[in-house]
Design a protein around this motif. Structure first.
Motif, PDB file in Angstrom:
ATOM      1  N   PRO A  64      45.777  34.659  40.619  1.00 34.56           N
ATOM      2  CA  PRO A  64      46.957  35.512  40.724  1.00 34.56           C
ATOM      3  C   PRO A  64      47.039  36.306  42.023  1.00 34.56           C
ATOM      4  CG  PRO A  64      45.347  36.492  39.247  1.00 34.56           C
ATOM      5  CD  PRO A  64      44.867  35.102  39.545  1.00 34.56           C
ATOM      6  N   LYS A  65      45.902  36.557  42.684  1.00 35.17           N
ATOM      7  CA  LYS A  65      45.907  37.307  43.931  1.00 35.17           C
ATOM      8  C   LYS A  65      44.653  36.965  44.723  1.00 35.17           C
ATOM      9  CE  LYS A  65      44.423  41.597  43.979  1.00 35.17           C
ATOM     10  NZ  LYS A  65      44.217  43.047  43.757  1.00 35.17           N
ATOM     11  N   SER A  66      44.711  37.278  46.018  1.00 38.50           N
ATOM     12  CA  SER A  66      43.514  37.164  46.839  1.00 38.50           C
ATOM     13  C   SER A  66      42.582  38.313  46.483  1.00 38.50           C
ATOM     14  CB  SER A  66      43.883  37.233  48.329  1.00 38.50           C
ATOM     15  OG  SER A  66      44.666  36.130  48.708  1.00 38.50           O
ATOM     16  N   SER A  67      41.332  37.996  46.237  1.00 35.39           N
ATOM     17  CA  SER A  67      40.372  39.016  45.841  1.00 35.39           C
ATOM     18  C   SER A  67      39.019  38.737  46.459  1.00 35.39           C
ATOM     19  CB  SER A  67      40.244  39.077  44.313  1.00 35.39           C
ATOM     20  OG  SER A  67      39.193  39.944  43.932  1.00 35.39           O
ATOM     21  N   LYS A  68      38.369  39.810  46.959  1.00 36.91           N
ATOM     22  CA  LYS A  68      37.023  39.666  47.500  1.00 36.91           C
ATOM     23  C   LYS A  68      36.053  39.224  46.416  1.00 36.91           C
ATOM     24  CE  LYS A  68      36.716  43.941  48.989  1.00 36.91           C
ATOM     25  NZ  LYS A  68      38.060  44.449  48.651  1.00 36.91           N
ATOM     26  N   SER A  69      36.374  39.551  45.167  1.00 34.35           N
ATOM     27  CA  SER A  69      35.441  39.322  44.063  1.00 34.35           C
ATOM     28  C   SER A  69      35.605  37.952  43.404  1.00 34.35           C
ATOM     29  CB  SER A  69      35.630  40.421  42.994  1.00 34.35           C
ATOM     30  OG  SER A  69      35.464  41.700  43.558  1.00 34.35           O
ATOM     31  N   ILE A  70      36.670  37.215  43.731  1.00 38.90           N
ATOM     32  CA  ILE A  70      36.928  35.937  43.070  1.00 38.90           C
ATOM     33  C   ILE A  70      36.830  34.811  44.099  1.00 38.90           C
ATOM     34  CG2 ILE A  70      38.535  34.602  41.682  1.00 38.90           C
ATOM     35  CD1 ILE A  70      39.816  37.175  40.781  1.00 38.90           C
ATOM     36  N   PRO A  71      35.730  34.055  44.091  1.00 40.35           N
ATOM     37  CA  PRO A  71      35.578  32.954  45.044  1.00 40.35           C
ATOM     38  C   PRO A  71      36.730  31.961  44.938  1.00 40.35           C
ATOM     39  CG  PRO A  71      33.505  33.400  43.898  1.00 40.35           C
ATOM     40  CD  PRO A  71      34.570  34.198  43.198  1.00 40.35           C
ATOM     41  N   GLY A  72      37.228  31.530  46.092  1.00 43.47           N
ATOM     42  CA  GLY A  72      38.279  30.524  46.116  1.00 43.47           C
ATOM     43  C   GLY A  72      39.677  31.068  45.972  1.00 43.47           C
ATOM     44  N   SER A  73      39.827  32.391  45.750  1.00 45.07           N
ATOM     45  CA  SER A  73      41.169  32.948  45.545  1.00 45.07           C
ATOM     46  C   SER A  73      41.895  33.237  46.850  1.00 45.07           C
ATOM     47  CB  SER A  73      41.089  34.240  44.723  1.00 45.07           C
ATOM     48  OG  SER A  73      40.393  35.245  45.445  1.00 45.07           O
ATOM     49  N   GLY A  74      41.140  33.343  47.945  1.00 44.30           N
ATOM     50  CA  GLY A  74      41.779  33.671  49.211  1.00 44.30           C
ATOM     51  C   GLY A  74      40.927  33.228  50.384  1.00 44.30           C
TER      52      GLY A  74
END
Length: 351
Positions: A266-276
């Motif tokens: 749902p958003k770019s996040s430092k905590s979620i690999p592959g999100s951004g």
């Protein structure tokens, strides 16, 4: 009907136009008004402001305050190396600073230590790297404020003082809309634990501390964080003669749209690999992600969203690129190639 972005994992709140309208509809009728821009700020006309930002809350009252009595602030949790959406927030602060606004960037080491349970040593290491990164992106720490939370005893004292006026319900209603999404992945405590309350209270104290020496404070945040401003307003409205703090300063905000995440997040996040795309993403992977963006609606294109969020090019150029994206022309493909080089350059600025 607005086309929806790719389906995100279960429990995710998608930051679509429908989400933005729901936020405005829900809070716009009260004192927590969210409005489009019809004025200029820091040399940017309302057209450019409405492209680069989503809306504002009392920013018209902020610019009516004497320049020497007002300040813009934002902050970053030291939970991991920044993604390009974080870099875009720093770039926005640089633009505001260059436009004549006094600006502050808070590096949230204690925020990540409590809110995301990162080790203290790790957050301290990130502080120094973020500090260098911000200055390399153009932030002037000599004319503005670039500080961490550990070294600011004033904000820590303010946090303790305002704690007397905070209620349990204030914390519960300040949950980020995608909290369940993060909690399900073990990225944050599933409930509003004491350490998370400390993290939120210190963020509010960062705002309130500025209000002791300024008549107007303008907070730059993503629209998903609007509840933090509301939390602070509710607490300061309860100040009485017992607290040695001023609560009658203007707390205003400008909110950015949330960059759609890559790979269905749902958003770019430092905590979620592959999100951004982060400052540590290999250039070949940056190229793959950018080239894989086939959205024909610029509002759903993660690449175009990054272009207008970052200091990539001028407002006029962005309007031309918007049309090229919508039409799927060769100009859009060439622009994506140029943007890959731009992102690679930004990545090289990370120490």
């Amino acid at each position: 009907m607005t086309e929806h972005p790719p389906t995100a994992p279960a429990s995710a709140v998608l930051y679509s136009e429908e989400y933005y309208r729901a936020v405005v509809d829900r809070f716009g009728y009260s004192t927590f008004d969210l409005r489009r821009f019809d004025f200029s700020l820091a040399g940017m006309g309302y057209g450019e402001l409405n492209l680069r930002y989503l809306c504002h809350h009392r920013a018209d009252r902020f610019i009516a305050t004497a320049p020497q009595r007002r300040i813009v602030t934002t902050g970053f949790g030291m939970s991991g190396p920044p993604h390009m959406a974080s870099a875009s927030q720093i770039m926005k602060m640089v633009r505001l600073q260059q436009g004549g606004e006094r600006c502050q960037i808070v590096l949230g080491d204690l925020d990540a230590y409590n809110g995301r349970a990162r080790s203290y040593g790790y957050t301290r290491e990130l502080v120094e790297r973020f500090r260098t990164f911000a200055t390399r992106l153009g932030f002037d720490a000599a004319t503005g404020v670039l500080r961490d939370q550990t070294g600011c005893s004033e904000a820590l004292t303010t946090m303790y003082l305002l704690g007397r006026y905070a209620e349990d319900a204030d914390f519960d209603t300040a949950e980020e809309d995608n909290h369940a999404y993060y909690a399900a992945r073990g990225l944050v405590d599933p409930t509003m634990t004491f350490r998370r309350r400390l993290s939120l209270a210190l963020m509010a104290a960062d705002f309130v501390s500025l209000g002791q020496t300024h008549d107007a404070v303008l907070v730059l945040l993503g629209i998903d964080e609007h509840k933090y401003v509301r939390f602070t307003q509710h607490v300061t409205e309860r100040f009485d003669h017992h607290v040695p703090l001023r609560g009658d300063f203007l707390l205003s905000a400008i909110y950015t749209k949330i960059n759609t995440g890559f790979n269905g997040h749902p958003k770019s996040s430092k905590s979620i690999p592959g999100s951004g795309i982060t400052v540590e993403t290999p250039t070949d992977e940056i190229r793959r992600l950018v080239k894989a963006d086939r959205a024909t609606d610029p509002a759903l294109s993660p690449v175009y969203q990054l272009m207008y969020q970052m200091s990539y090019t001028s407002y006029r150029e962005l309007l031309d690129i918007h049309q090229a994206c919508a039409e799927g022309t060769q100009r859009w493909e060439k622009e994506k190639e140029h943007f890959i080089d731009f992102l690679a350059h930004v990545k090289e600025l990370w120490p």
